[in-house]
Design a protein around this motif. Structure first.
Motif, PDB file in Angstrom:
ATOM      1  N   ARG A   1       0.815  -1.219   0.000  1.00  0.00           N
ATOM      2  CA  ARG A   1       0.000   0.000   0.000  1.00  0.00           C
ATOM      3  C   ARG A   1       0.848   1.267   0.000  1.00  0.00           C
ATOM      4  O   ARG A   1       0.593   2.200  -0.758  1.00  0.00           O
ATOM      5  CB  ARG A   1      -0.940   0.015   1.214  1.00  0.00           C
ATOM      6  CG  ARG A   1      -2.059  -1.030   1.139  1.00  0.00           C
ATOM      7  CD  ARG A   1      -2.940  -0.954   2.372  1.00  0.00           C
ATOM      8  NE  ARG A   1      -3.481   0.382   2.557  1.00  0.00           N
ATOM      9  CZ  ARG A   1      -4.582   0.828   1.960  1.00  0.00           C
ATOM     10  NH1 ARG A   1      -5.283   0.040   1.187  1.00  0.00           N
ATOM     11  NH2 ARG A   1      -4.986   2.063   2.165  1.00  0.00           N
ATOM     12  N   GLU A   2       1.879   1.286   0.884  1.00  0.00           N
ATOM     13  CA  GLU A   2       2.573   2.548   1.113  1.00  0.00           C
ATOM     14  C   GLU A   2       3.735   2.771   0.158  1.00  0.00           C
ATOM     15  O   GLU A   2       4.029   3.902  -0.206  1.00  0.00           O
ATOM     16  CB  GLU A   2       3.037   2.621   2.571  1.00  0.00           C
ATOM     17  CG  GLU A   2       1.838   2.817   3.495  1.00  0.00           C
ATOM     18  CD  GLU A   2       2.108   2.397   4.935  1.00  0.00           C
ATOM     19  OE1 GLU A   2       3.289   2.365   5.325  1.00  0.00           O
ATOM     20  OE2 GLU A   2       1.132   2.090   5.643  1.00  0.00           O
ATOM     21  N   GLN A   3       4.397   1.688  -0.230  1.00  0.00           N
ATOM     22  CA  GLN A   3       5.547   1.889  -1.129  1.00  0.00           C
ATOM     23  C   GLN A   3       5.176   1.650  -2.571  1.00  0.00           C
ATOM     24  O   GLN A   3       5.578   2.378  -3.453  1.00  0.00           O
ATOM     25  CB  GLN A   3       6.665   0.929  -0.746  1.00  0.00           C
ATOM     26  CG  GLN A   3       7.272   1.257   0.602  1.00  0.00           C
ATOM     27  CD  GLN A   3       8.661   0.645   0.689  1.00  0.00           C
ATOM     28  OE1 GLN A   3       9.423   0.680  -0.269  1.00  0.00           O
ATOM     29  NE2 GLN A   3       8.974   0.082   1.839  1.00  0.00           N
ATOM     30  N   LEU A   4       4.413   0.603  -2.824  1.00  0.00           N
ATOM     31  CA  LEU A   4       4.118   0.259  -4.218  1.00  0.00           C
ATOM     32  C   LEU A   4       2.807   0.892  -4.688  1.00  0.00           C
ATOM     33  O   LEU A   4       2.438   0.786  -5.843  1.00  0.00           O
ATOM     34  CB  LEU A   4       4.090  -1.263  -4.385  1.00  0.00           C
ATOM     35  CG  LEU A   4       5.396  -1.960  -3.963  1.00  0.00           C
ATOM     36  CD1 LEU A   4       5.240  -3.481  -3.967  1.00  0.00           C
ATOM     37  CD2 LEU A   4       6.551  -1.556  -4.881  1.00  0.00           C
ATOM     38  N   GLU A   5       2.124   1.574  -3.751  1.00  0.00           N
ATOM     39  CA  GLU A   5       0.860   2.267  -4.050  1.00  0.00           C
ATOM     40  C   GLU A   5      -0.192   1.342  -4.657  1.00  0.00           C
ATOM     41  O   GLU A   5      -0.970   1.731  -5.525  1.00  0.00           O
ATOM     42  CB  GLU A   5       1.120   3.503  -4.912  1.00  0.00           C
ATOM     43  CG  GLU A   5       1.951   4.501  -4.119  1.00  0.00           C
ATOM     44  CD  GLU A   5       2.251   5.798  -4.846  1.00  0.00           C
ATOM     45  OE1 GLU A   5       1.800   5.953  -5.996  1.00  0.00           O
ATOM     46  OE2 GLU A   5       2.932   6.637  -4.237  1.00  0.00           O
ATOM     47  N   ILE A   6      -0.164   0.111  -4.195  1.00  0.00           N
ATOM     48  CA  ILE A   6      -1.208  -0.842  -4.577  1.00  0.00           C
ATOM     49  C   ILE A   6      -2.199  -0.869  -3.422  1.00  0.00           C
ATOM     50  O   ILE A   6      -1.974  -1.524  -2.405  1.00  0.00           O
ATOM     51  CB  ILE A   6      -0.591  -2.216  -4.859  1.00  0.00           C
ATOM     52  CG1 ILE A   6       0.294  -2.082  -6.113  1.00  0.00           C
ATOM     53  CG2 ILE A   6      -1.662  -3.285  -5.066  1.00  0.00           C
ATOM     54  CD1 ILE A   6       1.146  -3.260  -6.389  1.00  0.00           C
ATOM     55  N   THR A   7      -3.259  -0.094  -3.573  1.00  0.00           N
ATOM     56  CA  THR A   7      -4.141   0.162  -2.425  1.00  0.00           C
ATOM     57  C   THR A   7      -5.444  -0.630  -2.486  1.00  0.00           C
ATOM     58  O   THR A   7      -6.359  -0.387  -1.704  1.00  0.00           O
ATOM     59  CB  THR A   7      -4.458   1.674  -2.331  1.00  0.00           C
ATOM     60  OG1 THR A   7      -4.978   2.076  -3.596  1.00  0.00           O
ATOM     61  CG2 THR A   7      -3.209   2.480  -1.988  1.00  0.00           C
ATOM     62  N   GLY A   8      -5.525  -1.593  -3.429  1.00  0.00           N
ATOM     63  CA  GLY A   8      -6.707  -2.458  -3.478  1.00  0.00           C
ATOM     64  C   GLY A   8      -6.869  -3.251  -2.188  1.00  0.00           C
ATOM     65  O   GLY A   8      -7.898  -3.166  -1.517  1.00  0.00           O
ATOM     66  N   PRO A   9      -5.861  -4.025  -1.794  1.00  0.00           N
ATOM     67  CA  PRO A   9      -5.969  -4.742  -0.514  1.00  0.00           C
ATOM     68  C   PRO A   9      -6.056  -3.746   0.636  1.00  0.00           C
ATOM     69  O   PRO A   9      -5.256  -2.806   0.708  1.00  0.00           O
ATOM     70  CB  PRO A   9      -4.658  -5.551  -0.456  1.00  0.00           C
ATOM     71  CG  PRO A   9      -3.970  -5.410  -1.763  1.00  0.00           C
ATOM     72  CD  PRO A   9      -4.595  -4.281  -2.510  1.00  0.00           C
ATOM     73  N   HIS A  10      -7.027  -3.941   1.494  1.00  0.00           N
ATOM     74  CA  HIS A  10      -7.271  -2.989   2.590  1.00  0.00           C
ATOM     75  C   HIS A  10      -6.778  -3.533   3.917  1.00  0.00           C
ATOM     76  O   HIS A  10      -6.562  -4.743   4.064  1.00  0.00           O
ATOM     77  CB  HIS A  10      -8.776  -2.713   2.707  1.00  0.00           C
ATOM     78  CG  HIS A  10      -9.322  -1.939   1.557  1.00  0.00           C
ATOM     79  ND1 HIS A  10     -10.661  -1.932   1.222  1.00  0.00           N
ATOM     80  CD2 HIS A  10      -8.711  -1.139   0.653  1.00  0.00           C
ATOM     81  CE1 HIS A  10     -10.848  -1.169   0.155  1.00  0.00           C
ATOM     82  NE2 HIS A  10      -9.685  -0.679  -0.207  1.00  0.00           N
ATOM     83  N   ILE A  11      -6.657  -2.637   4.887  1.00  0.00           N
ATOM     84  CA  ILE A  11      -6.369  -3.061   6.256  1.00  0.00           C
ATOM     85  C   ILE A  11      -7.663  -2.906   7.052  1.00  0.00           C
ATOM     86  O   ILE A  11      -8.151  -1.793   7.244  1.00  0.00           O
ATOM     87  CB  ILE A  11      -5.256  -2.201   6.893  1.00  0.00           C
ATOM     88  CG1 ILE A  11      -3.963  -2.358   6.082  1.00  0.00           C
ATOM     89  CG2 ILE A  11      -5.048  -2.623   8.351  1.00  0.00           C
ATOM     90  CD1 ILE A  11      -2.843  -1.439   6.534  1.00  0.00           C
ATOM     91  N   GLY A  12      -8.230  -4.039   7.460  1.00  0.00           N
ATOM     92  CA  GLY A  12      -9.463  -3.966   8.240  1.00  0.00           C
ATOM     93  C   GLY A  12      -9.185  -4.094   9.721  1.00  0.00           C
ATOM     94  O   GLY A  12      -9.656  -3.304  10.531  1.00  0.00           O
ATOM     95  N   CYS A  13      -8.407  -5.107  10.089  1.00  0.00           N
ATOM     96  CA  CYS A  13      -8.214  -5.396  11.512  1.00  0.00           C
ATOM     97  C   CYS A  13      -6.746  -5.411  11.906  1.00  0.00           C
ATOM     98  O   CYS A  13      -6.394  -5.111  13.014  1.00  0.00           O
ATOM     99  CB  CYS A  13      -8.819  -6.771  11.829  1.00  0.00           C
ATOM    100  SG  CYS A  13      -7.972  -8.148  10.985  1.00  0.00           S
ATOM    101  N   GLU A  14      -5.898  -5.771  10.978  1.00  0.00           N
ATOM    102  CA  GLU A  14      -4.466  -5.951  11.231  1.00  0.00           C
ATOM    103  C   GLU A  14      -4.183  -7.064  12.240  1.00  0.00           C
ATOM    104  O   GLU A  14      -3.099  -7.181  12.761  1.00  0.00           O
ATOM    105  CB  GLU A  14      -3.804  -4.638  11.679  1.00  0.00           C
ATOM    106  CG  GLU A  14      -2.854  -4.114  10.629  1.00  0.00           C
ATOM    107  CD  GLU A  14      -2.035  -2.918  11.080  1.00  0.00           C
ATOM    108  OE1 GLU A  14      -2.413  -2.259  12.062  1.00  0.00           O
ATOM    109  OE2 GLU A  14      -1.021  -2.650  10.435  1.00  0.00           O
TER     110      GLU A  14
END
Ligand SMILES: Cc1cc2nc3c(=O)[nH]c(=O)nc-3n(C[C@H](O)[C@H](O)[C@H](O)COP(=O)(O)OP(=O)(O)OC[C@H]3O[C@@H](n4cnc5c(N)ncnc54)[C@H](O)[C@@H]3O)c2cc1C
Ligand code: FES
Ligand code: FES
Lengths: 284, 162
Positions: B30-43
């Protein structure tokens, strides 16, 4: 949630991994599927300075069956256990249990070795291994030794495995006959409120061999020797099922937690065990 | 501790990132490759919103360190379809109202994709059991299950035509 920092190592053979663990000592942990270890590292319950990843060690990933003995490499995943038709023929109770562990994503990653080495009373494989009378093969700086599953668990997260040893393989005899792994849980993906592994062999109308073990009802898995004996040498009927359940219930020490009060767990355990015995006998 | 270079194959492209060993795959994506499809719901490994496909397995990317994924093939929702060419699963989720807020959807579809690869002929029970690692707080699952079953049907017919 971020874990503490650590140095990552990826050995490609078992001797290399054992040597690395010996060298790094207490500051190091091995990581298998990571699905118990990473959550506990996020909570900083575990803060290893070195992680030794076993995923590159091909020799730890296999299922071999020969001469009536089953050998499963520690890095075999729950998904691989479920998919193996040969294993299903030799020990169908493994698939029945593995399908009740967690959810699909966890089963692709979680390994049998991690599940039995972890020492969490909530894990399902340890009681199953006691039911099967399995042996665990441990590799350490002084070579190999074998410990029975029934003698492996000492307390929650304490096992007979030395910190410098790696569990490489699990061995047990092929099992024919009736089997059942019954598990009461709050929802799919949850650890057991109570669970029971049962194996019964039928000879005519006689039960010639019985083995019972319980999950998450004490701080270790419980092999129920007396209860098992009560089902042997005779038929399995309401009377000796009730006696076996009473005996097993005298062994458990559940505690109150978010899965319910101890009294409730005892109630759930007695029902889960009785129905697992009935299911196993019906399939025997 | 110093960073190391990790190379991954994400959605068919070889990419590199610099990461500490403790960085989770979801964070690197998400943060480096800017692939933001996968989300963080609970971690905490429970919700499945972060599900990606790694070498043919559905994996919760909040429960894998990026270093563990060195050299692997990763598919995210971005690799399955795009707004100009939706994947059959995406089309069916739209048609059957399989999403409301959409937060769980990328993980849900990525998981459903692997499920249908492994079992092109699922029963309703198979679908429910197969997506049990993905939570949805909106839909009540009914329409998600319908959408996955409809996608399975369409994929099968596609094969018959081809
Ligand atoms: C949401 C969720 C639900 C779950 N539900 C269940 C459930 O219902 N039932 C259940 O049984 N489990 C459950 N689990 C746990 C899951 O099955 C784990 O994967 C398993 O307990 C550990 O296996 P692992 O390969 O992930 O081990 P890891 O997490 O990598 O390791 C666990 C521990 O064992 C040690 N270890 C691992 N392999 C070896 C080895 N070969 N030799 C020596 N030490 C080793 C590690 O150092 C670590 O201390 C759940 C996990 C999650 C995230
Ligand atoms: S964010 Fe990974 S399982 Fe919820
Ligand atoms: S659509 Fe909102 S969580 Fe699933």
């Amino acid at each position: 949630m971020i874990t503490g920092n650590f140095e990552y190592h990826q050995p490609s053979s078992l001797p290399e991994a054992v040597a690395l663990l010996s060298k790094l000592g207490d500051d190091a942990r091995v990581i298998a599927g990571g699905h118990s270890l990473i959550p506990s590292m996020k909570l900083r319950l575990a803060m290893p300075e070195h992680l030794i990843d076993l995923q590159g060690i091909g020799e730890l990933k296999n299922i071999q069956i020969s001469g009536g003995e089953v050998r499963i490499g520690a890095m075999t995943t729950q998904a691989e256990l479920i998919a193996s038709e040969a294993l299903y023929k030799s020990a169908p109770i493994i698939r029945e249990t593995a399908l009740q562990i967690a959810d699909p994503q966890v089963r692709y990653m979680g390994t049998i070795g991690g599940n039995v080495a972890n020492g969490d009373p909530g894990n399902d494989m340890p009681a199953l291994m006691q039911c099967l009378d399995a042996n665990f093969v441990l590799q350490g700086p002084d070579g190999e030794r074998v410990v029975k599953a029934r003698e492996f668990y000492e307390a929650a997260y304490f096992t007979a495995r030395d910190d410098l040893e790696i569990l490489s393989e699990i061995r047990f005899s092929e099992c024919s006959g009736g089997f059942a792994y019954g598990k009461q849980k709050r929802k799919i993906g949850d650890y057991a409120t109570a669970a029971a592994a049962v194996l019964l062999t039928k000879d005519g109308n006689n039960c010639s061999h019985a083995s019972i073990a319980l999950t998450n009802l004490a701080d270790t898995p419980l092999y129920c020797e007396e209860a098992s004996a009560m089902l042997q040498n005779g038929g399995v009927n309401d009377e000796n099922i009730a006696a076996a359940v009473t005996s097993a219930m005298a062994q458990i020490e559940p505690v109150d937690d978010n899965r319910g009060p101890a009294e409730f767990k005892k109630h759930a355990a007695s029902i889960v065990l009785a129905s697992a015995i009935r299911d196993a006998w019906a399939r025997a | 501790m110093s960073k190391q270079t990790i190379t991954l194959n994400v959605n068919g492209k070889s990419v590199a990132a610099e990461a500490e060993s403790r960085e989770l795959l979801i964070h690197v994506l998400r943060e480096q490759l800017e692939i933001t499809g996968p989300h963080i719901g609970c971690e905490t490994s429970h919700c499945g919103a972060c599900t990606v496909d790694i070498d043919g397995m559905s994996v919760k990317s909040c429960t894998v360190f990026a270093v563990q994924a060195q050299g692997k093939e990763i598919t995210t929702i971005e690799g399955l379809g795009n707004p100009d060419k939706l994947h059959v699963l995406q089309e069916k989720f739209r048609e059957h109202h399989g999403l409301q807020c959409g937060y769980c959807t990328p993980g849900m579809i990525t998981r459903a994709h692997r499920l249908l690869e492994e079992n092109p002929n699922p029963t309703e029970e198979d679908v429910r059991f197969g997506i049990a690692g993905n939570l949805c707080r909106c839909t009540g699952y009914q329409n998600i299950v319908k959408a996955v079953l409809a996608a399975a049907e369409e994929l099968k017919q596609g094969e018959n035509v081809a």
